[in-house]
Design a protein around this motif. Structure first.
Motif, PDB file in Angstrom:
ATOM      1  N   GLU A  21      21.509  44.899   0.316  1.00 19.45           N
ATOM      2  CA  GLU A  21      21.123  43.980   1.597  1.00 19.45           C
ATOM      3  C   GLU A  21      21.648  44.690   2.818  1.00 19.45           C
ATOM      4  O   GLU A  21      21.430  44.547   3.870  1.00 19.45           O
ATOM      5  N   GLU A  22      22.751  45.865   2.519  1.00 15.05           N
ATOM      6  CA  GLU A  22      23.197  46.370   3.792  1.00 15.05           C
ATOM      7  C   GLU A  22      22.232  47.755   3.968  1.00 15.05           C
ATOM      8  O   GLU A  22      22.650  48.785   4.887  1.00 15.05           O
ATOM      9  N   VAL A  23      21.370  48.058   3.185  1.00 14.39           N
ATOM     10  CA  VAL A  23      20.673  49.321   3.282  1.00 14.39           C
ATOM     11  C   VAL A  23      19.300  49.165   3.755  1.00 14.39           C
ATOM     12  O   VAL A  23      18.330  48.092   3.478  1.00 14.39           O
ATOM     13  N   GLY A  24      18.912  49.952   5.110  1.00 17.66           N
ATOM     14  CA  GLY A  24      17.668  49.620   5.695  1.00 17.66           C
ATOM     15  C   GLY A  24      16.697  50.675   5.023  1.00 17.66           C
ATOM     16  O   GLY A  24      17.022  51.808   4.489  1.00 17.66           O
ATOM     17  N   PHE A  25      15.397  50.354   4.674  1.00 18.44           N
ATOM     18  CA  PHE A  25      14.780  51.255   3.871  1.00 18.44           C
ATOM     19  C   PHE A  25      13.203  50.985   4.597  1.00 18.44           C
ATOM     20  O   PHE A  25      12.569  49.974   5.152  1.00 18.44           O
ATOM     21  N   GLU A  26      12.518  52.201   4.708  1.00 17.47           N
ATOM     22  CA  GLU A  26      11.281  52.295   5.162  1.00 17.47           C
ATOM     23  C   GLU A  26      10.564  53.477   4.607  1.00 17.47           C
ATOM     24  O   GLU A  26      11.028  54.258   4.296  1.00 17.47           O
ATOM     25  N   ALA A  27       9.217  53.314   4.224  1.00 20.16           N
ATOM     26  CA  ALA A  27       8.239  54.446   3.773  1.00 20.16           C
ATOM     27  C   ALA A  27       7.359  54.780   4.815  1.00 20.16           C
ATOM     28  O   ALA A  27       6.544  53.775   5.477  1.00 20.16           O
TER      29      ALA A  27
END
Length: 104
Positions: free
Chosen positions: A22-28
């Motif tokens: 939940e502390e990791v931002g993710f985007e593709a």
């Protein structure tokens, strides 16, 4: 491949710190070569990758306040994972081709 698990495991190997998902931002995002800064992928490496390319990116701030950015370049025609990069506070830490270029 569970990309979030990949990021957390790689980060822990590099830093010893275990990130919570939940502390990791993710985007593709799909990007053309001219939209990618050399600090992420140098021109010589870009020339060996498809244009456009799909990049799965991760952002994490560690316990010391350092910003970690990692990316996985995915081939859009079934080539799978082609390249990864890691940055810490805007500086390159690791860049590597993960699959040999075939007919890209």
């Amino acid at each position: 491949m569970d990309v979030m698990k990949w990021f957390v495991e790689q980060l822990e190997q590099m830093t010893g710190e275990r990130a919570l998902l939940e502390e990791v931002g993710f985007e593709a995002v799909e990007l053309y070569h001219d939209e990618i800064g050399n600090e992420f992928i140098p021109l010589a490496h870009l020339a060996k990758l498809p244009d456009p390319l799909l990049v799965e990116t991760f952002v994490y701030h560690d316990s010391e306040g350092c910003e970690w950015i990692a990316g996985i370049v995915i081939g859009e025609h079934g080539e799978g994972e082609l390249y990864t990069f890691w940055m810490r506070n805007g500086e390159s830490v690791k860049r590597e081709f993960t699959k040999e270029k075939r007919e890209l």
